[in-house]
Motif scaffolding. Sequence first.
Motif, mmCIF file in Angstrom:
data_model
loop_
_atom_site.group_PDB
_atom_site.id
_atom_site.type_symbol
_atom_site.label_atom_id
_atom_site.label_comp_id
_atom_site.label_asym_id
_atom_site.label_seq_id
_atom_site.Cartn_x
_atom_site.Cartn_y
_atom_site.Cartn_z
ATOM 1 N N THR A 1 18.344 -5.066 1.347
ATOM 2 C CA THR A 1 17.774 -4.802 2.773
ATOM 3 C C THR A 1 16.824 -5.985 2.897
ATOM 4 N N HIS B 1 19.790 -1.758 -3.443
ATOM 5 C CA HIS B 1 19.842 -1.375 -2.150
ATOM 6 C C HIS B 1 18.810 -2.222 -1.082
ATOM 7 N N ALA B 2 17.328 -1.823 -1.801
ATOM 8 C CA ALA B 2 16.162 -2.517 -1.603
ATOM 9 C C ALA B 2 16.326 -4.059 -1.476
ATOM 10 N N GLN B 3 16.839 -4.585 -2.491
ATOM 11 C CA GLN B 3 16.900 -5.996 -2.513
ATOM 12 C C GLN B 3 17.728 -6.471 -1.433
ATOM 13 N N SER C 1 14.119 -0.548 8.587
ATOM 14 C CA SER C 1 14.652 0.088 7.375
ATOM 15 C C SER C 1 14.223 -0.650 6.114
ATOM 16 N N PHE C 2 13.738 -1.869 6.193
ATOM 17 C CA PHE C 2 13.185 -2.690 5.368
ATOM 18 C C PHE C 2 11.873 -2.118 4.845
ATOM 19 N N GLU D 1 19.083 2.148 -6.384
ATOM 20 C CA GLU D 1 18.127 2.128 -5.031
ATOM 21 C C GLU D 1 17.334 0.724 -5.258
ATOM 22 N N ASN E 1 8.523 3.380 0.411
ATOM 23 C CA ASN E 1 9.236 4.639 -0.467
ATOM 24 C C ASN E 1 9.132 3.951 -1.781
ATOM 25 N N LEU E 2 9.378 2.729 -2.149
ATOM 26 C CA LEU E 2 9.324 2.130 -3.432
ATOM 27 C C LEU E 2 7.953 2.128 -4.007
ATOM 28 N N ILE F 1 12.024 1.365 3.256
ATOM 29 C CA ILE F 1 12.273 1.188 2.086
ATOM 30 C C ILE F 1 11.406 0.744 0.946
ATOM 31 N N GLN F 2 10.574 -0.316 1.468
ATOM 32 C CA GLN F 2 9.286 -0.897 0.904
ATOM 33 C C GLN F 2 8.033 0.309 0.454
#
Lengths: 116, 116
Positions: B73, B69-71, B44-45, B66, B51-52, B48-49
């Motif tokens: 994770t 949530h990223a931070q 998931s990390f 968002e 996607n960002l 998410i990276q």
Amino acid sequence: MSINIYDDMNKLESTLRKTDEYLAVKSAMEDVKSDEEARVLFESFREIQMNLQQKQMAGEEIAGEELEHAQKTAQLAQENPKIMTMLTAEMKLSELIEEVNRVVLKPVQDLYESFN
Amino acid sequence: MSINIYDDMNKLESTLRKTDEYLAVKSAMEDVKSDEEARVLFESFREIQMNLQQKQMAGEEIAGEELEHAQKTAQLAQENPKIMTMLTAEMKLSELIEEVNRVVLKPVQDLYESFN
Ligand SMILES: [Ca+2]
Ligand SMILES: [Ca+2]
């Protein structure tokens, strides 16, 4: 015991300097340097290219006259056989360097593919 | 007679696969993959990276929620010892690869310096 990769790196570095591709660039550069006409033409070509790149990166406008002068210099440079030989040799050496990078990065690529 | 650089490239490639740095990443990846908690967290990390990054490159806005949530994770991933071991091993391998690139590009750099 740790394997010594530095020996292999240095061996590759030393072999690279003896390849036809490398020696061709070296010799073509010497031909350009020792020909006054080719040298001066190539130096202005390179300076103009660098100026244009810096302006593009800074987002500055490039005047139509300036672009025309750059294109004329590029054309003159490419019509000079010594410069053309050098640029062609540089392209072939670049391809060899890319090939080296591809091979050296293959193990890392394999790791990441195996992770998925 | 042309020198054979491919032997040296392949030798370096094969040695790279046997370095401590390479084997450490490989082993750390296996540890992460075989631990359900670490694997799910790392996946998931990474998602998410990615996607960002895609949104940043496309110039899309990233919502505050968002980013939060990223931070969170990223923090959880870095607190996981198996993921942390893997990320640290990856950094060391990157340094080795950069060193290889530096050595291999040295001959080309020397050419261009000699031209000036
Ligand atoms: Ca001439
Ligand atoms: Ca666990």
